[in-house]
Design a protein around this motif. Structure first.
Motif, PDB file in Angstrom:
ATOM      1  N   TRP A 906       0.828  -1.214   0.000  1.00  0.00           N
ATOM      2  CA  TRP A 906       0.000   0.000   0.000  1.00  0.00           C
ATOM      3  C   TRP A 906       0.866   1.270   0.000  1.00  0.00           C
ATOM      4  O   TRP A 906       0.470   2.293  -0.545  1.00  0.00           O
ATOM      5  N   GLN A 910       0.548   4.028  -2.907  1.00  0.00           N
ATOM      6  CA  GLN A 910       0.426   5.467  -2.626  1.00  0.00           C
ATOM      7  C   GLN A 910       1.468   6.261  -3.423  1.00  0.00           C
ATOM      8  O   GLN A 910       1.158   7.295  -4.030  1.00  0.00           O
ATOM      9  N   LEU A 921      -3.605   9.691  -1.771  1.00  0.00           N
ATOM     10  CA  LEU A 921      -4.526   8.706  -1.188  1.00  0.00           C
ATOM     11  C   LEU A 921      -5.146   9.237   0.116  1.00  0.00           C
ATOM     12  O   LEU A 921      -6.318   8.983   0.404  1.00  0.00           O
ATOM     13  N   ASN A 922      -4.346   9.988   0.894  1.00  0.00           N
ATOM     14  CA  ASN A 922      -4.848  10.635   2.123  1.00  0.00           C
ATOM     15  C   ASN A 922      -5.527   9.710   3.115  1.00  0.00           C
ATOM     16  O   ASN A 922      -6.559  10.058   3.699  1.00  0.00           O
ATOM     17  N   THR A 923      -5.013   8.487   3.282  1.00  0.00           N
ATOM     18  CA  THR A 923      -5.572   7.597   4.320  1.00  0.00           C
ATOM     19  C   THR A 923      -4.423   6.829   4.934  1.00  0.00           C
ATOM     20  O   THR A 923      -3.295   6.881   4.467  1.00  0.00           O
ATOM     21  N   GLU A 924      -4.785   6.053   5.971  1.00  0.00           N
ATOM     22  CA  GLU A 924      -3.802   5.087   6.482  1.00  0.00           C
ATOM     23  C   GLU A 924      -3.504   4.085   5.382  1.00  0.00           C
ATOM     24  O   GLU A 924      -4.339   3.827   4.521  1.00  0.00           O
ATOM     25  N   ASP A 928      -8.545  -1.538   4.459  1.00  0.00           N
ATOM     26  CA  ASP A 928      -9.785  -1.236   5.184  1.00  0.00           C
ATOM     27  C   ASP A 928      -9.979   0.271   5.353  1.00  0.00           C
ATOM     28  O   ASP A 928     -11.099   0.783   5.256  1.00  0.00           O
ATOM     29  N   ALA A 929      -8.872   0.992   5.595  1.00  0.00           N
ATOM     30  CA  ALA A 929      -8.967   2.458   5.745  1.00  0.00           C
ATOM     31  C   ALA A 929      -9.422   3.088   4.429  1.00  0.00           C
ATOM     32  O   ALA A 929     -10.260   3.999   4.414  1.00  0.00           O
ATOM     33  N   VAL A 930      -8.890   2.573   3.304  1.00  0.00           N
ATOM     34  CA  VAL A 930      -9.249   3.103   1.979  1.00  0.00           C
ATOM     35  C   VAL A 930     -10.728   2.831   1.688  1.00  0.00           C
ATOM     36  O   VAL A 930     -11.475   3.716   1.246  1.00  0.00           O
ATOM     37  N   GLU A 932     -13.127   2.334   3.784  1.00  0.00           N
ATOM     38  CA  GLU A 932     -13.997   3.123   4.667  1.00  0.00           C
ATOM     39  C   GLU A 932     -14.053   4.581   4.211  1.00  0.00           C
ATOM     40  O   GLU A 932     -15.126   5.167   4.100  1.00  0.00           O
ATOM     41  N   LYS A 933     -12.893   5.152   3.897  1.00  0.00           N
ATOM     42  CA  LYS A 933     -12.868   6.582   3.554  1.00  0.00           C
ATOM     43  C   LYS A 933     -13.629   6.862   2.258  1.00  0.00           C
ATOM     44  O   LYS A 933     -14.377   7.832   2.157  1.00  0.00           O
ATOM     45  N   TYR A 934     -13.396   6.021   1.237  1.00  0.00           N
ATOM     46  CA  TYR A 934     -13.979   6.322  -0.075  1.00  0.00           C
ATOM     47  C   TYR A 934     -15.271   5.546  -0.356  1.00  0.00           C
ATOM     48  O   TYR A 934     -15.791   5.590  -1.467  1.00  0.00           O
TER      49      TYR A 934
END
Length: 1306
Positions: A906, A910, A921-924, A928-930, A932-934
Motif C-alpha cells: 500500500w 500510494q 490517497l490521504n488515508t492510512e 480497510d482504511a481506503v 472506509e474513507k472512499y
C-alpha cells in the motif's frame, strides 16, 4: 469466414445474409452514406438491396427419414454440409457428398448457379471413403459433439468459447414460454438483492455452472499409442488407430479405414490389427459406439437433444477470445486431441493452406488491396479484412503465451533474456524492454513499455485513413505474466538485410541520421491532411535539412513485395506538454495552477486523435464566429455610410487573395448550421454596399485577424495542423524559422490546455445528466477516451469529481480505477522473472497483501520443499554459503515475492498514485482504511484487478475481513490469461446505414429508420459474422423500435439475441450486459412474463452490485423497475423497500427538485397507500405535487393528476381516521374494516415502467403522420425553390460575395 459462423448466421437470422455477389441488384449506395435525411425521395431506394429467394429442398440421408430444409439461392453448398453436421439426426456424419440427380455438387458454388435445383428438389447424402485427414476431422468432430455442453472450454478461454447464462436465469428459452399459460409468480428476491444488504456472494456469478456439464457417455476416446499404421497395414487401408474405454469399463481398439471404423484385436500390450468378430464396421464412429455401449447410446441421444436445444448464439464462436475472471476447478479428463493441439500449431488441419503456416503479412495486405468501388466489393473486402485480422489476433495471442511460457526458441538465443526476439508461425515477437539503451533519453524501460501501445494507436489511425498504397503491419500488444509482448507481421525480406539498408524514410536513431523519399512524402502527405499532421523540416547530424510528413521515429521500408510499409508510429500525434518538463518553455497560467507540468516516467506522452479532432473543430468554430462578427460590423458601417453618400460606387475588382492561398481539405470545414447562417448573413449584409474594392480589402483584413486570433499557421486562411517533432529531445530544427516554430509550439500547448480547461470540465458536465453513467473502470476509460482525455489525467478528473456531490458514484469509480491501475503497475514488475513453480502462490500472496484485512499474510505454499531445494541449488551454484534461514523458514533467494507485506504494497501504491497521476490517497496505508474513507467495496477491486491483469480465480465466498490469515490460498488461483490490445476493423457501410437510420428515427420516421437499421444489421452480419459487440448494439436498437411500434413479441426476440450476444462478446458482468438485461425485463413484462421479468431485474441488480455497489444511478433505475413490478403483483412490503432506495438515490443524483424525484415520490406514495399508510402516502404525494407545480406550473396535466391523487388520498385518510375514532370512542362495535385496495392494472404498470425507462409514446393517428409528411415535403420543396432563386439573383450581382464566403470558409 469459417463455415460454422455462416451456418450459425443463417440459423440465427432465419434469413439469408446479404452477399455482395449480384451487383446488378445492388442499389449504388453513395446517397445512403450521407446521414442527411432531408431528401426522402432519394433515400427510399437505399433500403431495397439484394432480392434473394428462399426455397425448400428434400434431403435423403442413410438411416434417417427424408426431411425438408429451407435454403437460400445465395448460400453455398458448403452451408448445407455444415447444417447437416449440426443437425441432431445427421450430426454424426462428416465425410459425405451431396448429389442432385446422380451428379455430385461442388461445395463452393452458390445454389443459384446449380442447374436443375429448384423448389422440392431431392438432394442425396452419399457416404464418401475416408482419407487420413478426413478420419482426423471425423474424430475431432465426434469429440466436439461429446463436449458440446461442457463449460470447460468457455471457462478456460479456448477456441473463442465464452459463457452465457440468460437461459439459466430464465429457466429455458423465453420465446418458447406460451402467453396463454399463466406463470406461477414467485417474486421473492434472494437476500443479497434486497436494498441495504452488504452481502456480495460471488458464487451467483456463474449460476448452475456445476450442472452444465451433464452426464459422461464415454470414459476415454483417444488416438492409440499404436499410431501411425506400419507399412504392411497401410497397404490394407489402415488410416489411424483409436483407443476407447466405455462407461461399462470395456477397452476397445478401433481401426479407421477408408470404409469407416471397426474393432480390431489389439490390446494395450499386443498389436493385432485384424478385425474382431463381429467387427461392427460403421461409416461413423458414433454408429460404432452405439453398437458396443448401451450407456453411450442412451446418454449421447440426451446430450444431442440438449445441444440442439441451445440457442445458436450460445454455441457460435466469438470473433475475439473473451476470458472469464472467475471459474471453477473443472475435472481434467484424458483428451488426446487437446494434447495434440497444445503441442502443435495445428498445421494442416485448420489452416487455409494444408501443411503450411499462414503468411500473415501477405494475407493482411492482400485483403486491404481488394477493390472497393461499390457496395458488394466493399462488403467482400471488409469481411476479408475482419476475418484475417481476428485470426491474426488469435494466432498472435497464442504465440505470445508460448513465448513467455518458454515454448519458442529465440532468434538471438545468446542475448540477455530481456533482449530476445522470437518468430513463431510467421509472426515476429519482441518484449517491452529497453534494448541497447534505445529509449535511454526517453525514460528507459518505462518508455519501452508504453511505446508498443502508442505504436498501436498509430497503426489504428493509419488503418482507419486506409490510404491506397500505404501499408501498416498487423500489430497486437499482449500483456501476460508481467511481460508486454508486441506481435507483428513480418515485412518480406526485412530479416535478410540490416535495418540501416532497409529504411529509406525516417530515422533509426531518433534523429541523428534522417532520410526522406518522394513516394513516402506523397503517401504520408495525403494521410497527414486527414490526421492534421504538418509536413515539416528537420536537420540531421550532417546539417542537412530533410522534409518529413510524420515524426522522425516513423520508418518507411519498401518490402521485397514492392509495398511501401510504415512502422514505429509511436509518435504519430503531438506530444502532451502537460507531462513534459522542458527548459525555456512555460505553460499557460491556468494549466500551471492545476499542478502541470507533471514529470512523467517517460517522455512518450502524446495527445489522442479524438482530442486533436475536437480541438481543430473548436478552433474552426472560433475562426468562423470571429470573422462573422467583424464582417457584420463592416456591413453595418457601409449601411451607415450609404445614408450619407447619395449613391454607391459600382466599380468591380476581381483581385485574388495573395499567393498564400491553397485548397483547404474538406475535413477542416466541419460547419454547424449556426455558423453557416452567420456566414450567409455577413455576405448578404456586405453585398451591394459601398466600394467593392474596399469591401474586399476589409474582408481580407478580417480573415487575417481571424486567422491570427485562432493561431492559424497561415495568415490568410484557417490552417491548424501539428508538428509531432516540435518537442522531440535532441532533434534540431532549421534555423531562421523561429516565428514558424513558435506558432507550432503554441498550437501544441494550446491543445494540451484545451484538454484540461475544456474537455475535462465538459466530460464532467455531460456526466451530470447521468444518461451514460460509467459503472466500472472500463466504461469510465471509454468515456474519457471518446473525448480525447488520456488515462494519465484520471487523477485530475478524480480531483474535479470530488467537488461535485451528485457525481459521488463516479468519483468512487475513478478512485477504484486509480488504485487498481497503480496496483497493476506494481504487479507487472512483481511478476517478471517469477519462477513458474511459484505463480499461483505469488499471485495469491499479492492479492492477500492488496485486499485482505490480515496485516501480515503468510506466503504459505504447498511447494515449499521444492522451493527450498531450488534456492539451495542457486546459492551453491554461486559458491556462497547457504544464507541463514529467515523467520519464514528456508532460504528466501528467488522468493523475494514472499517477503512483500500489506503495508509495503500500500506504500508503493500510494507512491505510484502520487508520481503517475499526481493524486493523494490521504488515508492510512491499509485496504480497510481506503474502503472506509472512499465508501468502496473489495469485490469491485477484486473484479477490476483480475480483469485488467488476466487473473482467473475460483468462484467461492471469500472472507476478506479475517485478521489472522489471508483471504486467498494458492488453490484459489486457477489461471492467468493474456490481455490483448489490437485495432478493430470497422464495417463502414453498415455504420453509414446505422447513423442514417438513427437520423430518420430522430426526425420521427420510425418505419424508414427501422428498415435502415435492419439493413445495417444485415451488413454487419455480412462483415463480422454472427457475433460482434456492434451487432449486439444494433439488435438492442431494433428491439427498442419494435417495442415503441407496439410489436412486443418482436422486441422480445431481438432483445433476447442482444442479451446473449452481450454476454458472449462483452462478458457476463460487463456494464453493457447489465443494461441489456434491464431492457429484456421490460419487454418480458410487456409480454406478460412477470416472474421472468423480475428474475432478469434481480440478475441485473446483482451484477451491478458486484461491479460498482448500490450507490449508482443505474441501480436507482433498476430499483424503480423492480419496485413497480412487485407493486403490480401485490408484494407491497418488498416493493416499498426497492422504491424507497430508488427515491433516496434519485434525490442524491438528480437533486430534490428533479422530475425523476417527483415520479419516485409518486411511486412510493402509491405503494404506501396500498399498504394503508395514508399519512406517509400523503406526505410523498405532496412532494410530487410541489415539484410538478414548481417545474411545470399549475395548468400542466401532471400537476393536475397529482392534485387529484392528493384529493383521493386525503379522502381515504379522512375516512379511515373517522372509522378509527368511532372504534376508539366505542360508537361502533365492528372491527376495523379491511382497506379497499384496487390493485393496479398491468396496463397502467407498463405505462409507468415506460415513463421511468424514458420511453415516450406519442399518440398520433396515421392520418396525422401522412399530413405531417406531405406538409414537410411541401416545405422542403418550397425551401429548395427559394434557395435556387436566391442563387440566380446572387450570380447576377457580383463575385465579391462568393469571395468573402470562400475566404471565411478557409
Amino acid at each position: 469466414m469459417s463455415t460454422e459462423v455462416e451456418a450459425a448466421r443463417n440459423l440465427v437470422n432465419g434469413e439469408s445474409e446479404v452477399k455482395g455477389k449480384e451487383e446488378g441488384k445492388v442499389q449504388e449506395e453513395d446517397e445512403s452514406s450521407k446521414a442527411d435525411g432531408s431528401d426522402d425521395k432519394k433515400d427510399e431506394p437505399d433500403v431495397v438491396f439484394i432480392q434473394d429467394t428462399g426455397f425448400t429442398v428434400k434431403i435423403v440421408a442413410p438411416g434417417v427419414e427424408p426431411f425438408d430444409i429451407q435454403v437460400s439461392s445465395m448460400e453455398l453448398v458448403q452451408e448445407i454440409h455444415q447444417l447437416l453436421m449440426d443437425r441432431e439426426d445427421t450430426c454424426h456424419r462428416t465425410c459425405f457428398s451431396l448429389q442432385l440427380d446422380g451428379v455430385t455438387l461442388d461445395n463452393f458454388v452458390e445454389l443459384k448457379t446449380i442447374e436443375g435445383l429448384k423448389e422440392g428438389s431431392v438432394i442425396k447424402v452419399v457416404e464418401e471413403p475416408y482419407t487420413v485427414r478426413e478420419a482426423r476431422i471425423h474424430l475431432r468432430h465426434v469429440r466436439d459433439l461429446l463436449k458440446a455442453s461442457d463449460p470447460s472450454d468457455a471457462l478456460n478461454g479456448v477456441d473463442c468459447n465464452s459463457m452465457s447464462f440468460l437461459n439459466v436465469i430464465t429457466q429455458g428459452d423465453i420465446l418458447e414460454k406460451k402467453k396463454s399459460r399463466p406463470e406461477s409468480i414467485d417474486c421473492t428476491p434472494p437476500d443479497y438483492i434486497i436494498p441495504g444488504s452488504k452481502d456480495r456472494p460471488l458464487s451467483s456469478l456463474l449460476p448452475g455452472i456445476k450442472d452444465l456439464k451433464g452426464q459422461l457417455c464415454i470414459k476415454v476416446l483417444t488416438s492409440s499409442p499404436w499410431n501411425p499404421p506400419p507399412g504392411p497395414r497401410k497397404m490394407h487401408g489402415d488410416l489411424l488407430y483409436i483407443t476407447i474405454i466405455t462407461m461399462e469399463d470395456k477397452r476397445y481398439h478401433v481401426t479407421a479405414c477408408s470404409r469407416g471404423f471397426y474393432l480390431n484385436q489389439s490390446s494395450d500390450d499386443e498389436f493385432n490389427p485384424k478385425p474382431c468378430n463381429p467387427s461392427y464396421l460403421s461409416h461413423s464412429l458414433i454408429e460404432l459406439l452405439n453398437q458396443i455401449s448401451p450407456v453411450f447410446k442412451k446418454v449421447f441421444a440426451v446430450l444431442q437433444k440438449k445441444r440442439t436445444s441451445r440457442h445458436p448464439f450460445e454455441r457460435v464462436a466469438t470473433p475475439y477470445q473473451v476470458f472469464s475472471w472467475t471459474g471453477i476447478a473443472t475435472d481434467h479428463t484424458i483428451d488426446a486431441i487437446r494434447a495434440e493441439d497444445a503441442f502443435s500449431s495445428k498445421l494442416g488441419y485448420e489452416e487455409h493452406i494444408p501443411g503450411q503456416t499462414r503468411d500473415w503479412n501477405e494475407e493482411l495486405q492482400t485483403t486491404r488491396e481488394l477493390p472497393r468501388k461499390n457496395l458488394p466489393e466493399r462488403l467482400l473486402r471488409e469481411r476479408a479484412i475482419f476475418k484475417v485480422h481476428s485470426d491474426f489476433v488469435a494466432a498472435a495471442t497464442r504465440g505470445a503465451v508460448s513465448v513467455i511460457d518458454g515454448n519458442v526458441m529465440a532468434i538471438n538465443p545468446g542475448e540477455d533474456a530481456k533482449m530476445q526476439m522470437f518468430i513463431w508461425n510467421n509472426i515476429f515477437f519482441s518484449l517491452g524492454f529497453d534494448v541497447k539503451d534505445h529509449y535511454k533519453e526517453l525514460g528507459g524501460d518505462a518508455a519501452a513499455f508504453v511505446a508498443p501501445k502508442n505504436d498501436l494507436q498509430g497503426v489504428k489511425v493509419y488503418s482507419a485513413v486506409d490510404m491506397e498504397g500505404l501499408y501498416t503491419l498487423g500489430t497486437v500488444v499482449i500483456d501476460y505474466r508481467g511481460y508486454r509482448v508486441t506481435a507483428q507481421s513480418i515485412i518480406p525480406g526485412i530479416l535478410e538485410r540490416e535495418q540501416e539498408q532497409s529504411v529509406i524514410y525516417g530515422s533509426i536513431d531518433f534523429g541523428k541520421t534522417i532520410v526522406s523519399h518522394p513516394k513516402y512524402m506523397d503517401l504520408l502527405g495525403k494521410a497527414a491532411q486527414q490526421l492534421k499532421i504538418l509536413p515539416h523540416k528537420v536537420v540531421n547530424d550532417k546539417g542537412e535539412e530533410v522534409e518529413l510528413c510524420s515524426s522522425v521515429e516513423c520508418k518507411g521500408i519498401i518490402g521485397n513485395d514492392g509495398r511501401h510499409y510504415v512502422l514505429d508510429l509511436l509518435r504519430t500525434f503531438p506530444p502532451d506538454v502537460n507531462f513534459l518538463k522542458m527548459e525555456n518553455e512555460e505553460l499557460p497560467k491556468e494549466v500551471r495552477s492545476m499542478g502541470f507540468p507533471i514529470e512523467h516516467q517517460h517522455k512518450l506522452s502524446t495527445l489522442r486523435q479524438e482530442l486533436i479532432d475536437a480541438f481543430v473543430e473548436s478552433r474552426y468554430m472560433m475562426f468562423i464566429k470571429f470573422a462573422a462578427y467583424h464582417l457584420q460590423q463592416v456591413g453595418l458601417k457601409k449601411q451607415a455610410g450609404k445614408a450619407i453618400e447619395s449613391k454607391p460606387t459600382t466599380e468591380k475588382d476581381d483581385k485574388k487573395v495573395e499567393n498564400g492561398e491553397s485548397d483547404k481539405e474538406k475535413e477542416d470545414e466541419i460547419e454547424t448550421d449556426e455558423a453557416k447562417k452567420i456566414v450567409e448573413s455577413i455576405t448578404d449584409s456586405i453585398t451591394g454596399t459601398g466600394s467593392h474594392e474596399s469591401v474586399e480589402e476589409s474582408t481580407k483584413e478580417i480573415v487575417k485577424k481571424a486567422a491570427l486570433a485562432v493561431g492559424s499557421l497561415k495568415e490568410t486562411e484557417f490552417d491548424i495542423r501539428f508538428n509531432p517533432d516540435i518537442y522531440s529531445p535532441g532533434l534540431k530544427h532549421p534555423e531562421g524559422a523561429e516565428d514558424k516554430l513558435k506558432k507550432e509550439r503554441q498550437l501544441v500547448k494550446d491543445a494540451a490546455e484545451f484538454l484540461v480547461t475544456v474537455q475535462i470540465p465538459s466530460f464532467i458536465r455531460d456526466c451530470l445528466d447521468h444518461s451514460a453513467a460509467p459503472m466500472d473502470g472500463a466504461t469510465l476509460s471509454e468515456g474519457l477516451h471518446t473525448r480525447g482525455i488520456n488515462i494519465r489525467y484520471l487523477g485530475k478528473v478524480a480531483e474535479m469529481l470530488a467537488k461535485v456531490p451528485q457525481l459521488e458514484y463516479l468519483y468512487n469509480v475513478a478512485v477504484t480505477e486509480l488504485i487498481v491501475r497503480a496496483a497493476k503497475h506494481i504487479f507487472t514488475v512483481y511478476m517478471q522473472g517469477m519462477d513458474m513453480i511459484c505463480l499461483s502462490a505469488a499471485i495469491s500472496h499479492f492479492l492477500n497483501c492488496f485486499l485482505s484485512s490480515c496485516p501480515t499474510p503468510q506466503a504459505l505454499t504447498a511447494t515449499d520443499e521444492i522451493l527450498s531445494k531450488i534456492s539451495k541449488k542457486k546459492s551453491k551454484r554461486k559458491g556462497n554459503k547457504p544464507s541463514q534461514s529467515g523467520p519464514n523458514g528456508p532460504n528466501t533467494e528467488g522468493l523475494e515475492w514472499s517477503l512483500l507485506t500489506s503495508k509495503q504494497l500500500w506504500t508503493r501504491i500510494q507512491e505510484e498514485l502520487k508520481s503517475y497521476w499526481g493524486w493523494d490517497l490521504n488515508t492510512e496505508l491499509n485496504v480497510d482504511a481506503v474502503i472506509e474513507k472512499y465508501e468502496l467495496q473489495k469485490v469491485s477491486f477484486l473484479r477490476s484487478f483480475c480483469v485488467c491483469t488476466g487473473i482467473q480465480i475460483a468462484i467461492k465466498e471469500y472472507s476478506f475481513d479475517m485478521k489472522n490469515r489471508g483471504t486467498f490460498s494458492e488453490e484459489d488461483i486457477l489461471n492467468i490469461f493474456p490481455v490483448a490490445k489490437h485495432i478493430n476493423p470497422r464495417a463502414s457501410d453498415a455504420l453509414n446505414f446505422y447513423t442514417t437510420g438513427q437520423t430518420k428515427i430522430q426526425q420521427g420516421f420510425l418505419k424508414e429508420g427501422y428498415e435502415l437499421i435492419q439493413e445495417a444489421l444485415n451488413l454487419l452480419n455480412n462483415v463480422y459474422g454472427a457475433m460482434h459487440p456492434e451487432i449486439a448494439q444494433c439488435l438492442r436498437l431494433l428491439a427498442r423500435l419494435n417495442y415503441i411500434m407496439g410489436e412486443h413479441g418482436e422486441a422480445l426476440a431481438y432483445q433476447q439475441k442482444a442479451v446473449l450476444m452481450a454476454e458472449r462478446v462483452n462478458g457476463i458482468d460487463h456494464p453493457y450486459t447489465i443494461t441489456e438485461y434491464a431492457h429484456l425485463a421490460l419487454y418480458c413484462f410487456a409480454n406478460n412474463q412477470i416472474s421472468t421479468a423480475l428474475k432478469l431485474l434481480y440478475r441485473a441488480r446483482y451484477l451491478a452490485l458486484i461491479v460498482c455497489g448500490e450507490n449508482h444511478p443505474e441501480v436507482a433505475l433498476l430499483d424503480s423497475n423492480i419496485g413497480l413490478i412487485l407493486h403490480a403483483v401485490g408484494e407491497y412490503d418488498l416493493s416499498l423497500r426497492f422504491l424507497e432506495k430508488s427515491l433516496k438515490l434519485n434525490c442524491k443524483y438528480y437533486g430534490g427538485r428533479s422530475l425523476k424525484v417527483a415520479v419516485s415520490h409518486h411511486l412510493v406514495a402509491r405503494t404506501q397507500s396500498c399498504m394503508g399508510d395514508f399519512r406517509g402516502a400523503l406526505q410523498n404525494e405532496k412532494e410530487t405535487y410541489t415539484i410538478y407545480k414548481q417545474q411545470l406550473g399549475d395548468e400542466h396535466e401532471k400537476t393536475k393528476e397529482s392534485s387529484e391523487c392528493l384529493r383521493h388520498l386525503t379522502h381515504q385518510a379522512v375516512a379511515l381516521q373517522k372509522r378509527m375514532n368511532e372504534l376508539y370512542q366505542g360508537k361502533s362495535n365492528n372491527t376495523l374494516p379491511p382497506i379497499q385496495i384496487q390493485p393496479p392494472s398491468m396496463g397502467s404498470v407498463l405505462d409507468m415502467l415506460n415513463v421511468i425507462n424514458g420511453i415516450l409514446f406519442v399518440q398520433i393517428s396515421q392520418q396525422d403522420i401522412d399530413n405531417f409528411k406531405s406538409e414537410y415535403e411541401k416545405r422542403q420543396l418550397k425551401a429548395s425553390e427559394e434557395a435556387k432563386k436566391i442563387n440566380e439573383d446572387v450570380a447576377g450581382e457580383s463575385k465579391i460575395e462568393i469571395k468573402a464566403q470562400e475566404e471565411i470558409g478557409r
